[in-house]
Design a protein around this motif. Structure first.
Motif, PDB file in Angstrom:
ATOM      1  N   ARG A 153       0.840  -1.191   0.000  1.00 47.23           N
ATOM      2  CA  ARG A 153       0.000   0.000   0.000  1.00 47.23           C
ATOM      3  C   ARG A 153       0.872   1.236   0.000  1.00 47.23           C
ATOM      4  NH1 ARG A 153      -4.785  -1.384   4.370  1.00 47.23           N
ATOM      5  NH2 ARG A 153      -5.974  -2.777   3.023  1.00 47.23           N
ATOM      6  N   ALA A 188      -5.046   3.626 -10.790  1.00 48.07           N
ATOM      7  CA  ALA A 188      -4.111   2.706 -10.151  1.00 48.07           C
ATOM      8  C   ALA A 188      -2.696   3.051 -10.607  1.00 48.07           C
ATOM      9  CB  ALA A 188      -4.462   1.268 -10.514  1.00 48.07           C
ATOM     10  N   LEU A 189      -1.704   2.543  -9.892  1.00 49.71           N
ATOM     11  CA  LEU A 189      -0.327   2.813 -10.291  1.00 49.71           C
ATOM     12  C   LEU A 189      -0.053   2.279 -11.692  1.00 49.71           C
ATOM     13  CD1 LEU A 189       2.436   3.914  -9.644  1.00 49.71           C
ATOM     14  CD2 LEU A 189       2.977   1.773  -8.464  1.00 49.71           C
ATOM     15  N   SER A 190      -0.651   1.144 -12.041  1.00 51.84           N
ATOM     16  CA  SER A 190      -0.484   0.616 -13.398  1.00 51.84           C
ATOM     17  C   SER A 190      -1.075   1.571 -14.427  1.00 51.84           C
ATOM     18  CB  SER A 190      -1.147  -0.760 -13.512  1.00 51.84           C
ATOM     19  OG  SER A 190      -2.543  -0.672 -13.242  1.00 51.84           O
ATOM     20  N   GLN A 233      -8.774   2.297  -9.263  1.00 51.97           N
ATOM     21  CA  GLN A 233      -9.004   1.730  -7.937  1.00 51.97           C
ATOM     22  C   GLN A 233      -9.840   2.703  -7.126  1.00 51.97           C
ATOM     23  OE1 GLN A 233      -5.850   0.353  -5.446  1.00 51.97           O
ATOM     24  NE2 GLN A 233      -4.680  -0.565  -7.126  1.00 51.97           N
ATOM     25  N   ASN A 275      -3.724   0.045  -3.338  1.00 52.28           N
ATOM     26  CA  ASN A 275      -2.984  -1.211  -3.373  1.00 52.28           C
ATOM     27  C   ASN A 275      -2.090  -1.247  -4.607  1.00 52.28           C
ATOM     28  OD1 ASN A 275      -4.144  -2.252  -1.035  1.00 52.28           O
ATOM     29  ND2 ASN A 275      -5.884  -3.105  -2.157  1.00 52.28           N
ATOM     30  N   VAL A 276      -0.894  -1.787  -4.455  1.00 53.49           N
ATOM     31  CA  VAL A 276       0.031  -1.922  -5.578  1.00 53.49           C
ATOM     32  C   VAL A 276       0.589  -3.334  -5.595  1.00 53.49           C
ATOM     33  CG1 VAL A 276       0.669   0.514  -5.542  1.00 53.49           C
ATOM     34  CG2 VAL A 276       2.026  -1.127  -4.251  1.00 53.49           C
ATOM     35  N   THR A 277       1.104  -3.736  -6.748  1.00 52.90           N
ATOM     36  CA  THR A 277       1.700  -5.058  -6.916  1.00 52.90           C
ATOM     37  C   THR A 277       3.209  -4.938  -7.057  1.00 52.90           C
ATOM     38  OG1 THR A 277       1.572  -5.031  -9.329  1.00 52.90           O
ATOM     39  CG2 THR A 277      -0.390  -5.792  -8.129  1.00 52.90           C
ATOM     40  N   GLU A 285       4.151  -3.463 -10.444  1.00 53.61           N
ATOM     41  CA  GLU A 285       3.996  -2.013 -10.536  1.00 53.61           C
ATOM     42  C   GLU A 285       5.162  -1.294  -9.871  1.00 53.61           C
ATOM     43  OE1 GLU A 285      -0.873  -1.508 -10.542  1.00 53.61           O
ATOM     44  OE2 GLU A 285       0.185  -1.833  -8.654  1.00 53.61           O
ATOM     45  N   LEU A 286       5.594  -1.808  -8.721  1.00 56.59           N
ATOM     46  CA  LEU A 286       6.725  -1.195  -8.026  1.00 56.59           C
ATOM     47  C   LEU A 286       8.015  -1.338  -8.829  1.00 56.59           C
ATOM     48  CD1 LEU A 286       6.226  -2.123  -4.261  1.00 56.59           C
ATOM     49  CD2 LEU A 286       5.970   0.105  -5.348  1.00 56.59           C
TER      50      LEU A 286
END
Length: 623
Positions: A6, A58-60, A194, A206-208, A211-212
């Motif tokens: 997160r 989302a970050l993506s 999101q 939330n991130v994966t 993505e990071l």
């Protein structure tokens, strides 16, 4: 299984003593900016009292938008003017600001959720870098007319009432296979949404790990895989190109709390006004993938490995074919968020056909599509260096390019194009920076962090953009196209020279520049040039047979460690000498001379980019 983290990037209402220090100080004197309290009403809009907040990208989605050119790496330059935590709100504000600058026809096609996000996310008050301002620099901000204004307009446009651009952007999309799709990017990023989460009064998402990893590559932080608890978790242990680091701490629920931190940057690490690099190219080049075109659904790229370097240097015909295997680097690239499907290709030796020009043109296009990124693989770096260097060692190339930047800056200092380093009060810092680059050329152990390198490349991209803006005799709308075409021809010629030098190191032909610098070189007699070749052939042969990292005194880490070498031992024919001839020429440069500068900037990039090692891929193996 993906491990969710997160972004708990909270917007703090009170600043600690660490946060109130300016990002950099000059002469030890601190100048504090008074920042009004920010309106947090839009944050309350994002954080609904219900279980689910407003839809946010989302970050993506942010990464995919970068693939489509919605923003460049310059977005990360202004996130935080002070050392301290970078909140998620700061990222969203900067992203929304970029979206608001897009054409109205494009914004009208956004889904309602994105339109609402752009409308409710307020712009932050821009906090410029804190630098002491003296009387002279204040006078340079006055609107009085400067004699160099005629140069800005170009010689043949000096009487026009139209205002010429100060810079011509080098941040452009990849060549499109279908011209009809070149200006209609896919909108897949607008559907990566999101619900904003209320985490103790902070906005979170939330991130994966994927993505990071992509974000870290864009920031110039090379991720590593470290097994923890039986699973692969991305670990980030360095500071990136913008002085930003990523850290994570485990939570009780088995997740990770992710945060970004802005570290203090020196004046030499602050950017110029030119375009940043592309998020798409940052991810691809870090995986050894060189994109050359795109269509509505695919990104076509050339995957460069060590297997192709020897045929390339020997001048063999190369054939392009779709890659039948997946190396570790390509597998990694395929897991990252992307707005289009990636179609990798390989180059193989062939007698029947040749795709060598496709590779050469892809390399020549890099400076014009935001390709001067912070991370790349060794085979890709070596291929670009060989093609662009004409078979000559760099010598004092970086130091001479800084002198060329200074030459262009002095033509219009009031524009402040090249960052705080070129402010009058920082003359001492500029002098020491040039001395440092001179030591780098001779192999002295000097710290050269990725932030130093990328700030340097930003100045060089600004240099190219400024030179294009003042090209005489060419219409504004035609300059970019003509310089790109001239650069392709320049790279083709450079490659032929490099192949000849590789095959016969003792018979290197003299480098004859074209354009405004040709007259100065033509004064050298052929006898003098022959004597130069014979006196330096043994040195050139040694420099080409040795590894590139040894001959240029560069290592893969931030600190350069090599045996010091006196400048008198540099070969007489070298790339630094080519810049010296440009320094003696008068501004503005013509199209061909600008193309020469672009080629030399490409070589400078290979001396500044950080290496990403993929062991199996570099050895030509498969995963």
């Amino acid at each position: 299984m993906l491990i969710a983290g997160r972004f708990l990037w909270g917007h703090r209402t009170a600043k600690s003593s660490e946060d109130v220090h300016p990002e950099h100080m000059v002469d030890g004197t601190e100048k504090r900016l008074e920042i009004p309290s920010l309106d947090r009403s839009w944050i309350r809009t994002l954080l609904s009292r219900k279980d689910r907040g407003q839809w946010v990208p989302a970050l993506s989605g942010v990464i995919k938008a970068g693939d489509e050119g919605m923003y460049s790496s310059a977005l990360f330059d202004g996130l935080h003017a002070y050392p301290g935590e970078i909140t998620l709100e700061m990222v969203y504000e900067a992203f929304a600001h970029e979206l608001r600058s897009r054409p109205m026809t494009e914004r009208s096609a956004y889904p309602p959720a994105i339109s609402r996000f752009v409308a409710t996310t307020q712009s932050r008050i821009k906090r410029t870098q804190s630098v002491r301002v003296n009387k002279q620099s204040r006078q340079s901000m006055s609107p009085r007319r400067h004699s160099i204004d005629l140069l800005e307009k170009g010689l043949n446009r000096s009487k026009s009432r139209k205002t010429s651009p100060v810079l011509i952007s080098t941040f452009n999309p990849l060549p499109s296979v279908d011209a009809s799709t070149g200006h209609s990017p896919p909108s897949s990023w607008t559907h990566s949404l999101q619900h904003a989460q209320d985490l103790d009064g902070r906005v979170g998402i939330n991130v994966t790990p994927q993505e990071l990893s992509s974000l870290s590559t864009i920031l110039g932080i090379s991720p590593t895989k470290q097994p923890k608890g039986g699973e692969d978790v991305p670990a980030f242990d360095s500071i990136g190109a913008f002085g930003i680091s990523i850290s994570g701490e485990p939570t009780a629920k088995g997740k990770r709390r992710i945060s970004l931190k802005q570290h203090k940057r020196r004046v030499t690490q602050l950017p110029g006004r030119g375009s940043g690099y592309s998020a798409l190219l940052a991810n691809h080049l870090a995986s050894g993938s060189l994109p050359f075109s795109q269509d509505e659904h695919n990104i076509n790229s050339i995957h460069l490995t060590n297997n192709i370097l020897e045929p390339l240097k020997a001048g063999e015909n190369l054939h392009l074919q779709q890659s039948p295997t997946q190396t570790r680097a390509l597998k990694y690239l395929s897991t990252l968020p992307s707005s289009r499907h990636i179609k990798p290709h390989n180059l193989t030796p062939s007698q029947a056909s040749t795709s060598t020009n496709l590779l050469l043109h892809s390399i020549a296009t890099l400076p014009f599509v935001g390709g001067l990124v912070p991370l790349a693989t060794p085979p890709l770096i070596e291929a670009v260096r060989f093609v662009a260097s004409t078979g000559l060692p760099p010598a004092r190339l970086l130091q001479r390019l800084e002198a060329l930047v200074d030459k262009v800056h002095n033509q219009a200092p009031h524009l402040r194009l090249f960052g705080p380093l070129f402010e009058p009060q920082n003359a001492g810092l500029l002098f020491r920076e040039r001395e440092r680059l001179g030591k780098l050329a001779t192999g002295v152990s000097v710290e050269d962090t990725i932030a130093d390198k990328m700030a340097r490349m930003r100045r060089y991209s600004t240099l190219v953009e400024r030179l294009m803006a003042v090209v005489p005799g060419v219409k504004q709308e035609d300059v970019l196209r003509e310089v790109r075409e001239a650069t392709m021809r320049e790279i083709e010629w450079s490659y032929k020279e490099a192949v000849a030098a590789f095959k016969n190191p003792g018979t290197i032909s003299p480098i004859v520049p074209t354009g405004v610098v040709a007259k100065r070189y033509s004064s050298l007699s052929s006898r003098t040039r022959r004597s130069k070749r014979s006196s330096t052939s043994s040195i050139l042969e040694h420099s080409q047979s040795a590894p590139a990292s040894t001959t240029q005194g560069l290592q893969e880490k931030d600190t350069v460690i090599a045996s010091p070498r006196p400048s008198s031992t540099f070969p007489i024919l070298n790339l630094g000498q080519q810049v010296e001839r440009l320094l003696k020429a008068e501004l503005p440069f013509d199209v061909q001379s600008v193309a020469v500068v672009v080629r030399l900037v490409l070589v400078a990039w290979t001396l500044s980019v950080e290496r990403v090692e993929w062991d199996e891929e570099n050895a030509g193996g498969e995963v």
